[in-house]
Design a protein around this motif. Structure first.
Motif, short mmCIF file in Angstrom:
data_model
loop_
_atom_site.label_atom_id
_atom_site.label_comp_id
_atom_site.label_asym_id
_atom_site.label_seq_id
_atom_site.Cartn_x
_atom_site.Cartn_y
_atom_site.Cartn_z
N MET A 1 29.15 36.73 44.04
CA MET A 1 30.36 37.33 44.61
C MET A 1 31.60 36.88 43.82
O MET A 1 31.76 35.70 43.50
CB MET A 1 30.49 36.88 46.08
N LYS A 2 32.48 37.84 43.55
CA LYS A 2 33.70 37.51 42.80
C LYS A 2 34.68 36.75 43.68
O LYS A 2 34.68 36.89 44.90
CB LYS A 2 34.38 38.81 42.36
N LYS A 3 35.51 36.00 43.03
CA LYS A 3 36.53 35.26 43.76
C LYS A 3 37.84 35.31 42.98
O LYS A 3 37.84 35.35 41.75
CB LYS A 3 36.13 33.78 43.89
N ILE A 4 38.95 35.29 43.73
CA ILE A 4 40.26 35.14 43.10
C ILE A 4 40.60 33.66 43.10
O ILE A 4 40.59 33.03 44.15
CB ILE A 4 41.35 35.93 43.87
N THR A 211 49.69 37.03 36.00
CA THR A 211 49.58 37.10 37.46
C THR A 211 49.42 35.73 38.10
O THR A 211 49.74 35.56 39.28
CB THR A 211 48.35 37.93 37.87
N PHE A 213 46.49 34.36 38.61
CA PHE A 213 45.12 34.17 39.12
C PHE A 213 44.08 34.65 38.11
O PHE A 213 44.38 35.41 37.19
CB PHE A 213 44.92 34.90 40.46
N VAL A 215 39.84 35.93 38.01
CA VAL A 215 38.71 36.37 38.83
C VAL A 215 37.46 35.69 38.30
O VAL A 215 37.17 35.79 37.11
CB VAL A 215 38.56 37.90 38.77
#
Lengths: 248, 262
Positions: A1-4, A211, A213, A215
């Protein structure tokens, strides 16, 4: 699962992006000044390998006969260059960001591995264990030292009589000018490599500088544990061995 | 009306979570990049505004304001105790660089030259080179610094400006903020703040390398002011006057810093 995942603090992003145009103006105005006494050459024995700068460079960039303009811009934008750099150093010190920037005892070995990897002389990429790898730590810390060098050599040339002690400490007036010039060449080389590395590192890395952040995929982020909300758990315990600088 | 338990949304599926995350990434990316772009445009426009701004004495007015502010900061560092480094006479160049011939008209007659010192309106002192040579002589060997970026160790002699002021009782004049100097043809002219003029290394100079000044180095009398760039070391002084306002300055009018102090 991707995360910021938060990567660069807002203050550092502002400092970084302010520095880019300001340094560009400093280099441009510096070249207007340098033109008036353009004596530096690279010599090997008796032969001149390169002259800073060939007439064609001045012509192409429109740098000739603009000494007054160059000095005016240089002695105005120096303030922004100084204040921005000062704010950056202050922020990294207070926020603790310096811990991920200053080289530690592993950095030089790691930087060597990064270099071999980037030159395709070594297959395995060095373990990405922190925000910046050894090569980055060395490069980003050097650039701050270089900025400080530009500041003091510039000041020594600006007021060589009133600040004679500073001028003398830098080997005199001519020497301060040479160091100031070489540091500028250093920025240009840094810039070229930096751009190349950013292109190679890809979009996610570049986006982070704008930005803030990044990913990331999976529950792990550069060896740091991630909680259920996708936030990185502060590396108190696991990373103590990665931060020998705070050990006594 | 009551919220029924049946209206409560079921927990999002992994696919929905993934889509929500993608939306969040896209939203934050777009917002940041629009801001980034706008700030970039603002920076470019700001620079163009600055470059195209109407000029004040040869340089964009906002830059001129900062240069004047720089003077207010850095003239605090000026002190009679801070001397330009001096060298032994043997270190001085024998071939002294000649730079600039503004104010050096060919139809100048050194034999009829006199220094005009305007003490006040209709009160002018005329001095010959002999008069000036009567005063205590001071020598200096220092690294002459041109605003172009080169420098040269050179050997000069003359009377300290401060001694000149003392000998001719110009104390009232020296209490003013500036001294103005110009060539006999008025083509070249400089203004010097009084603390710099009274600095112990500032000379009204009539000798170079132990001999009278060559004509192209400003014979009969020039200024040597080591605490300033060479543009202030005016050659062939014709007139000296005093003022509380900045006297006109040739290179200042062409975009250079008025103070030009080192």
């Amino acid at each position: 699962m991707k995360k910021i995942v938060t990567k660069h603090p807002l203050a550092i992003r502002w400092n970084h992006w302010i520095n880019f145009p300001v340094l560009a103006v400093m280099i441009w105005s510096g070249m207007l000044i340098y033109w008036a006494n353009d004596v530096y050459k690279i010599r090997l024995g008796g032969t001149i390998l390169f002259k800073f700068f060939p007439e064609s460079v001045y012509r192409a960039l429109g740098l000739s006969y603009k000494l007054a303009q160059g000095m005016a811009f240089h002695f105005v934008f120096m303030w922004i260059f100084f204040l921005n750099g000062f704010a950056y150093v202050l922020y990294t010190l207070i926020s603790g960001e310096w811990r991920s920037l200053v080289p530690n005892r592993h950095s030089f070995r790691e930087a060597w591995q990064v270099l071999l990897h980037d030159l395709h002389l070594r297959k395995a990429s060095p373990p990405a264990s922190a925000k910046y790898n050894g090569a980055q730590r060395i490069a980003y810390s050097s650039i701050i030292v270089m900025g400080f060098g530009s500041l003091v050599t510039g000041l020594a040339m600006y007021k060589p009589v009133q600040l004679h002690w500073l001028c003398a400490a830098l080997g005199g007036y001519e020497s301060a000018r040479v160091i100031h010039f070489i540091l500028t060449i250093g920025y240009c080389l840094f810039f070229l490599i930096h751009i190349l590395q950013v292109i190679l590192a890809g979009w996610n890395n570049f986006r982070a500088m704008v930005t803030g952040f990044e990913v990331v995929k999976g529950p792990e982020h550069r060896g740091m544990a991630v909680n259920e909300q996708g936030l990185v758990i502060p590396p108190e315990e696991p990373l103590t061995t990665e931060r020998p600088t705070i050990e006594k | 009306m009551e919220q029924s338990a049946a209206e409560q949304p079921s927990p999002p599926t992994p696919e929905q979570q993934e889509r929500a995350l993608e939306r969040e990434i896209r939203r934050r990316t777009i917002v940041s990049f629009i801001l980034f772009f706008l700030l970039g445009v603002a920076a470019v426009m700001g620079f163009r505004w600055l470059k195209g701004h109407p000029q004040d004495a040869g340089v964009q007015a906002p830059l001129r304001s900062v240069l004047n502010a720089n003077e207010k900061i850095f003239d605090k560092t000026l002190s009679d105790g801070h001397l330009a480094k001096t060298y032994p006479v043997s270190a001085a160049a024998t071939h002294v660089r000649v730079n600039g011939d503004v104010g050096m008209s060919p139809n100048f007659d050194p034999n009829t030259w006199k220094l005009r010192v305007i003490r006040a309106a209709r009160d002018t002192l005329f001095l010959t080179l002999k008069d000036i040579q009567q005063l205590p002589k001071t020598e200096i060997v220092f690294d002459f610094k041109c605003i172009e970026g080169w420098s040269q160790v050179t050997h000069w002699a003359g009377v300290k400006f401060s001694d000149f002021v003392k000998q001719y009782h110009l104390d009232a004049q020296a209490a003013m903020k500036y001294v103005g100097l110009r060539t006999p043809d008025s083509a070249y002219y400089v203004g010097i703040d009084m603390p710099s003029a009274l600095h112990p290394q500032t000379l009204l100079c009539y000798e170079m390398n132990g001999k009278p000044l060559p004509l192209n180095q400003g014979y009969p009398l020039r200024l040597i002011i080591p605490v300033k760039y060479g543009i202030k070391s005016i050659k062939r002084i014709g007139t000296m006057y005093f003022s509380d306002q900045r006297p006109p300055d040739y290179w200042f009018e062409r975009g250079y810093d008025y103070f030009s102090g080192l």
